[in-house]
Structure formats: C-alpha cells, structure tokens
Design a protein around this motif. Sequence first.
Motif, mmCIF file in Angstrom:
data_model
loop_
_atom_site.group_PDB
_atom_site.id
_atom_site.type_symbol
_atom_site.label_atom_id
_atom_site.label_comp_id
_atom_site.label_asym_id
_atom_site.label_seq_id
_atom_site.Cartn_x
_atom_site.Cartn_y
_atom_site.Cartn_z
ATOM 1 N N ASN A 116 -5.782 11.681 -3.880
ATOM 2 C CA ASN A 116 -6.484 11.058 -5.007
ATOM 3 C C ASN A 116 -7.881 10.654 -4.567
ATOM 4 O O ASN A 116 -8.105 9.552 -4.113
ATOM 5 C CB ASN A 116 -5.716 9.840 -5.520
ATOM 6 C CG ASN A 116 -4.412 10.200 -6.168
ATOM 7 O OD1 ASN A 116 -4.252 11.310 -6.657
ATOM 8 N ND2 ASN A 116 -3.476 9.283 -6.185
ATOM 9 N N LEU A 117 -8.814 11.573 -4.697
ATOM 10 C CA LEU A 117 -10.198 11.302 -4.316
ATOM 11 C C LEU A 117 -11.044 11.089 -5.550
ATOM 12 O O LEU A 117 -10.858 11.741 -6.574
ATOM 13 C CB LEU A 117 -10.789 12.471 -3.526
ATOM 14 C CG LEU A 117 -10.408 12.594 -2.074
ATOM 15 C CD1 LEU A 117 -11.023 13.847 -1.469
ATOM 16 C CD2 LEU A 117 -10.850 11.389 -1.289
ATOM 17 N N ILE A 118 -11.986 10.178 -5.441
ATOM 18 C CA ILE A 118 -12.993 9.982 -6.483
ATOM 19 C C ILE A 118 -14.359 10.152 -5.813
ATOM 20 O O ILE A 118 -14.594 9.620 -4.738
ATOM 21 C CB ILE A 118 -12.855 8.609 -7.171
ATOM 22 C CG1 ILE A 118 -13.901 8.447 -8.255
ATOM 23 C CG2 ILE A 118 -12.920 7.481 -6.185
ATOM 24 C CD1 ILE A 118 -13.732 7.193 -9.094
ATOM 25 N N HIS A 119 -15.207 10.944 -6.445
ATOM 26 C CA HIS A 119 -16.544 11.203 -5.917
ATOM 27 C C HIS A 119 -17.566 10.560 -6.853
ATOM 28 O O HIS A 119 -17.509 10.755 -8.063
ATOM 29 C CB HIS A 119 -16.824 12.708 -5.830
ATOM 30 C CG HIS A 119 -15.843 13.449 -4.989
ATOM 31 N ND1 HIS A 119 -15.912 13.462 -3.621
ATOM 32 C CD2 HIS A 119 -14.776 14.203 -5.316
ATOM 33 C CE1 HIS A 119 -14.918 14.187 -3.144
ATOM 34 N NE2 HIS A 119 -14.213 14.652 -4.159
ATOM 35 N N VAL A 120 -18.491 9.811 -6.286
ATOM 36 C CA VAL A 120 -19.560 9.165 -7.046
ATOM 37 C C VAL A 120 -20.881 9.665 -6.475
ATOM 38 O O VAL A 120 -21.102 9.593 -5.272
ATOM 39 C CB VAL A 120 -19.485 7.628 -6.933
ATOM 40 C CG1 VAL A 120 -20.612 6.972 -7.698
ATOM 41 C CG2 VAL A 120 -18.130 7.119 -7.411
ATOM 42 N N SER A 121 -21.749 10.184 -7.361
ATOM 43 C CA SER A 121 -23.050 10.651 -6.886
ATOM 44 C C SER A 121 -24.108 10.367 -7.941
ATOM 45 O O SER A 121 -23.814 10.258 -9.134
ATOM 46 C CB SER A 121 -23.012 12.144 -6.570
ATOM 47 O OG SER A 121 -22.745 12.894 -7.730
ATOM 48 N N ALA A 122 -25.332 10.230 -7.476
ATOM 49 C CA ALA A 122 -26.466 9.977 -8.374
ATOM 50 C C ALA A 122 -27.723 10.557 -7.758
ATOM 51 O O ALA A 122 -27.837 10.677 -6.537
ATOM 52 C CB ALA A 122 -26.643 8.484 -8.612
ATOM 53 N N GLN A 123 -28.659 10.910 -8.606
ATOM 54 C CA GLN A 123 -29.929 11.461 -8.153
ATOM 55 C C GLN A 123 -31.029 10.949 -9.069
ATOM 56 O O GLN A 123 -30.852 10.863 -10.278
ATOM 57 C CB GLN A 123 -29.883 12.986 -8.197
ATOM 58 C CG GLN A 123 -31.127 13.642 -7.685
ATOM 59 C CD GLN A 123 -30.974 15.158 -7.636
ATOM 60 O OE1 GLN A 123 -29.911 15.711 -7.891
ATOM 61 N NE2 GLN A 123 -32.049 15.827 -7.317
ATOM 62 N N SER A 124 -32.159 10.598 -8.472
ATOM 63 C CA SER A 124 -33.307 10.163 -9.268
ATOM 64 C C SER A 124 -34.575 10.756 -8.686
ATOM 65 O O SER A 124 -34.656 11.035 -7.501
ATOM 66 C CB SER A 124 -33.407 8.638 -9.299
ATOM 67 O OG SER A 124 -33.735 8.141 -8.027
ATOM 68 N N GLN A 125 -35.536 10.944 -9.547
ATOM 69 C CA GLN A 125 -36.829 11.465 -9.103
ATOM 70 C C GLN A 125 -37.925 10.788 -9.917
ATOM 71 O O GLN A 125 -37.828 10.647 -11.124
ATOM 72 C CB GLN A 125 -36.915 12.972 -9.283
ATOM 73 C CG GLN A 125 -38.232 13.513 -8.786
ATOM 74 C CD GLN A 125 -38.107 14.908 -8.234
ATOM 75 O OE1 GLN A 125 -37.021 15.406 -8.028
ATOM 76 N NE2 GLN A 125 -39.224 15.536 -8.001
ATOM 77 N N THR A 126 -38.983 10.388 -9.219
ATOM 78 C CA THR A 126 -40.135 9.741 -9.839
ATOM 79 C C THR A 126 -41.393 10.500 -9.432
ATOM 80 O O THR A 126 -41.554 10.859 -8.271
ATOM 81 C CB THR A 126 -40.258 8.283 -9.372
ATOM 82 O OG1 THR A 126 -39.036 7.606 -9.654
ATOM 83 C CG2 THR A 126 -41.387 7.566 -10.068
ATOM 84 N N THR A 127 -42.262 10.719 -10.397
ATOM 85 C CA THR A 127 -43.526 11.394 -10.128
ATOM 86 C C THR A 127 -44.664 10.527 -10.652
ATOM 87 O O THR A 127 -44.628 10.074 -11.796
ATOM 88 C CB THR A 127 -43.577 12.771 -10.806
ATOM 89 O OG1 THR A 127 -42.483 13.544 -10.328
ATOM 90 C CG2 THR A 127 -44.868 13.491 -10.502
ATOM 91 N N ASN A 128 -45.641 10.276 -9.792
ATOM 92 C CA ASN A 128 -46.848 9.541 -10.173
ATOM 93 C C ASN A 128 -48.029 10.498 -10.115
ATOM 94 O O ASN A 128 -48.199 11.217 -9.142
ATOM 95 C CB ASN A 128 -47.102 8.364 -9.221
ATOM 96 C CG ASN A 128 -45.991 7.349 -9.270
ATOM 97 O OD1 ASN A 128 -45.410 7.113 -10.317
ATOM 98 N ND2 ASN A 128 -45.690 6.754 -8.127
ATOM 99 N N GLU A 129 -48.837 10.465 -11.151
ATOM 100 C CA GLU A 129 -49.992 11.355 -11.183
ATOM 101 C C GLU A 129 -51.207 10.576 -11.674
ATOM 102 O O GLU A 129 -51.125 9.805 -12.628
ATOM 103 C CB GLU A 129 -49.730 12.537 -12.116
ATOM 104 C CG GLU A 129 -50.829 13.569 -12.095
ATOM 105 C CD GLU A 129 -50.467 14.811 -12.897
ATOM 106 O OE1 GLU A 129 -51.396 15.423 -13.447
ATOM 107 O OE2 GLU A 129 -49.281 15.155 -12.963
ATOM 108 N N LYS A 130 -52.343 10.774 -10.985
ATOM 109 C CA LYS A 130 -53.596 10.137 -11.377
ATOM 110 C C LYS A 130 -54.665 11.217 -11.457
ATOM 111 O O LYS A 130 -54.925 11.925 -10.484
ATOM 112 C CB LYS A 130 -54.000 9.067 -10.368
ATOM 113 C CG LYS A 130 -55.271 8.349 -10.750
ATOM 114 C CD LYS A 130 -55.615 7.261 -9.741
ATOM 115 C CE LYS A 130 -56.907 6.581 -10.135
ATOM 116 N NZ LYS A 130 -57.282 5.548 -9.164
ATOM 117 N N ASN A 131 -55.243 11.361 -12.617
ATOM 118 C CA ASN A 131 -56.311 12.331 -12.822
ATOM 119 C C ASN A 131 -57.641 11.598 -12.890
ATOM 120 O O ASN A 131 -57.820 10.664 -13.654
ATOM 121 C CB ASN A 131 -56.104 13.111 -14.123
ATOM 122 C CG ASN A 131 -54.885 13.984 -14.077
ATOM 123 O OD1 ASN A 131 -54.623 14.610 -13.066
ATOM 124 N ND2 ASN A 131 -54.130 14.021 -15.148
#
Length: 64
Positions: free
Chosen positions: A2-17
């Motif tokens: 009985n395995l439970i897998h928890v995963s998450a991913q996030s990505q942030t992008t900053n841009e200055k013109n």
Amino acid sequence: GNLIHVSAQSQTTNEKNDINYIHKESFGNYFKRSFTMPSNADIDTMKSTYENGVLKITIEKTSN
C-alpha cells in the motif's frame, strides 16, 4: 504494498524588458515523496485538499 506517492512541481518566470536589454529568470522546484500505508488504511476513501500552500491528506482506517 500500500504505497501512496505525493509529488508537486512549480515554475516561476520573471521577465523585465527595458529599452536596451531583456532580463529573464526561471526558477523551478520539484517535490516527490512515497509513503507506505498500514494494512488497515482505507485507500478507496482517501481525500485530499490543498489550501494556502498546505496539502492535507485524510485516510481512514478500515473496519477490520
């Protein structure tokens, strides 16, 4: 088992013109964990919520 897998991913992008240049940064995070559930865990009724950056997982016991 009985395995439970928890995963998450996030990505942030900053841009200055600006007139003379473009500045761009990217940041990423990845999280993964696995847990072994006891034999009396009722995985079929498992519930989860995600609120204000907190993941809550509720797993009830079986009647055995």
